[in-house]
Design a protein around this motif. Structure first.
Motif, PDB file in Angstrom:
ATOM      1  N   ARG A 169       2.516  17.873   2.160  1.00  0.00           N
ATOM      2  CA  ARG A 169       1.365  17.188   2.769  1.00  0.00           C
ATOM      3  C   ARG A 169       1.716  15.782   3.268  1.00  0.00           C
ATOM      4  NH1 ARG A 169      -3.569  19.537   2.232  1.00  0.00           N
ATOM      5  NH2 ARG A 169      -3.806  21.245   0.728  1.00  0.00           N
ATOM      6  N   GLN A 170       2.999  15.471   3.296  1.00  0.00           N
ATOM      7  CA  GLN A 170       3.408  14.143   3.729  1.00  0.00           C
ATOM      8  C   GLN A 170       2.951  13.834   5.159  1.00  0.00           C
ATOM      9  OE1 GLN A 170       5.440  11.418   2.212  1.00  0.00           O
ATOM     10  NE2 GLN A 170       4.355  12.467   0.558  1.00  0.00           N
ATOM     11  N   HIS A 171       2.855  14.862   6.000  1.00  0.00           N
ATOM     12  CA  HIS A 171       2.448  14.617   7.384  1.00  0.00           C
ATOM     13  C   HIS A 171       0.985  14.201   7.490  1.00  0.00           C
ATOM     14  CE1 HIS A 171       1.140  18.758   6.587  1.00  0.00           C
ATOM     15  NE2 HIS A 171       0.283  18.619   7.585  1.00  0.00           N
ATOM     16  N   GLN A 172       0.215  14.383   6.397  1.00  0.00           N
ATOM     17  CA  GLN A 172      -1.198  14.014   6.414  1.00  0.00           C
ATOM     18  C   GLN A 172      -1.451  12.600   5.878  1.00  0.00           C
ATOM     19  OE1 GLN A 172      -2.342  17.773   4.216  1.00  0.00           O
ATOM     20  NE2 GLN A 172      -3.947  17.830   5.787  1.00  0.00           N
ATOM     21  N   VAL A 203       0.852  -1.183   0.000  1.00  0.00           N
ATOM     22  CA  VAL A 203       0.000   0.000   0.000  1.00  0.00           C
ATOM     23  C   VAL A 203       0.892   1.238   0.000  1.00  0.00           C
ATOM     24  CG1 VAL A 203      -1.731   1.327   1.265  1.00  0.00           C
ATOM     25  CG2 VAL A 203      -1.861  -1.184   1.215  1.00  0.00           C
ATOM     26  N   LEU A 204       0.638   2.148  -0.938  1.00  0.00           N
ATOM     27  CA  LEU A 204       1.421   3.379  -1.037  1.00  0.00           C
ATOM     28  C   LEU A 204       0.475   4.566  -1.085  1.00  0.00           C
ATOM     29  CD1 LEU A 204       4.211   4.778  -1.536  1.00  0.00           C
ATOM     30  CD2 LEU A 204       3.676   4.622  -3.981  1.00  0.00           C
ATOM     31  N   TRP A 205       0.649   5.497  -0.147  1.00  0.00           N
ATOM     32  CA  TRP A 205      -0.097   6.751  -0.164  1.00  0.00           C
ATOM     33  C   TRP A 205       0.809   7.817  -0.775  1.00  0.00           C
ATOM     34  CZ3 TRP A 205      -5.152   7.271   1.221  1.00  0.00           C
ATOM     35  CH2 TRP A 205      -5.721   6.239   1.975  1.00  0.00           C
ATOM     36  N   CYS A 206       0.320   8.516  -1.782  1.00  0.00           N
ATOM     37  CA  CYS A 206       1.116   9.545  -2.459  1.00  0.00           C
ATOM     38  C   CYS A 206       0.531  10.932  -2.191  1.00  0.00           C
ATOM     39  CB  CYS A 206       1.147   9.304  -3.972  1.00  0.00           C
ATOM     40  SG  CYS A 206       1.959   7.770  -4.449  1.00  0.00           S
ATOM     41  N   ALA A 247       6.558   8.000  -2.079  1.00  0.00           N
ATOM     42  CA  ALA A 247       5.325   8.596  -1.584  1.00  0.00           C
ATOM     43  C   ALA A 247       5.178  10.061  -1.968  1.00  0.00           C
ATOM     44  CB  ALA A 247       5.243   8.441  -0.063  1.00  0.00           C
ATOM     45  N   ASP A 248       6.307  10.785  -2.091  1.00  0.00           N
ATOM     46  CA  ASP A 248       6.213  12.200  -2.449  1.00  0.00           C
ATOM     47  C   ASP A 248       6.320  12.437  -3.953  1.00  0.00           C
ATOM     48  OD1 ASP A 248       8.842  11.565  -2.781  1.00  0.00           O
ATOM     49  OD2 ASP A 248       9.629  13.024  -1.369  1.00  0.00           O
ATOM     50  N   VAL A 249       6.359  11.345  -4.724  1.00  0.00           N
ATOM     51  CA  VAL A 249       6.339  11.375  -6.198  1.00  0.00           C
ATOM     52  C   VAL A 249       7.454  12.280  -6.756  1.00  0.00           C
ATOM     53  CG1 VAL A 249       4.757  11.291  -8.162  1.00  0.00           C
ATOM     54  CG2 VAL A 249       3.821  11.349  -5.859  1.00  0.00           C
TER      55      VAL A 249
END
Length: 221
Positions: A123-126, A115-118, A154-156
């Motif tokens: 906004r990485q802290h969110q 699972v990867l949230w981008c 994650a930060d693309v």
């Protein structure tokens, strides 16, 4: 599908047997009632046809499927304040995916599920840090995934991909260095183009818009 085409596929898939052979000994042949011959030309096409319903089911959950052979990806988007809702939406979709696979004699491999949230760097802290439920397993979000040889972070920013490519190229160059005195210059250039340039050129379109500092890494000093 009907007529001649159906007869072709019927002839190709029915009446097959399999057995195990060790040296001069062979097991008793066993009839194959499902699946396709491994390594066959028609195998990938038949698998895509077999799993086409899976993509439609994912779309019915409001998510976007991407499939390559037996690798299926599920993509969803949301506002930072709606991540909990997206997690529930994703888990519900994965429950249906797991049930569909069981019904169609396929297996969902939780150990290979990531699972990867981008989001943007600011906004990485969110980004959620809680695990996502995949069937009966909890999968913890990761910061980097590999997709068909491309590393996505994650930060693309593509920093992970550039770092991996540079590391691989330098490792290859070190190997080539050990034999460079044994090769004519033309042969050495061909080897570098084949084993180094190919790694740099692979999927280089994903670097469009990346920071200029990345490109200096590939430039000779």
């Amino acid at each position: 599908m009907c007529g001649t085409v159906l007869n072709w596929f019927t002839s190709y898939l029915t009446g097959r047997v399999q057995y195990v052979r060790t040296m001069a000994s062979s097991s008793i042949p066993s009839a194959v009632f499902c699946g396709v011959p491994q390594g066959s030309v028609l195998g990938p096409i038949l698998f895509v046809l077999y799993t086409s319903d899976l993509l439609s089911m994912i779309q019915s959950h409001g998510l976007i499927p991407h499939a390559y052979a037996d690798d299926t990806q599920i993509v969803g988007t949301c506002q930072p304040s709606e991540t909990d809702a997206l997690q529930l939406q994703l888990s519900a979709c994965l429950d249906d995916v797991s049930a569909w696979m069981v019904a169609n004699r396929l297996q969902l491999n939780q150990n290979k599920t990531e699972v990867l949230w981008c989001s943007s760097a600011r906004r990485q802290h969110q980004i959620p840090t809680t695990s996502v439920r995949v069937d009966s397993t909890s999968v913890q979000p990761v910061s980097v995934v590999r997709n068909l040889g491309v590393h996505l972070d994650a930060d693309v920013t593509m920093r992970a991909h550039v770092t991996a490519v540079v590391r691989t190229c330098f490792a290859t160059l070190r190997r080539i260095r050990s034999v460079r005195h044994c090769l004519p210059r033309a042969a050495l250039v061909s080897v570098i183009r084949a084993f180094v340039h190919g790694k740099i050129d692979y999927c280089n379109s994903v670097l469009a818009g990346a920071p200029d500092c990345f490109y200096s890494i590939f430039s000779p000093s």
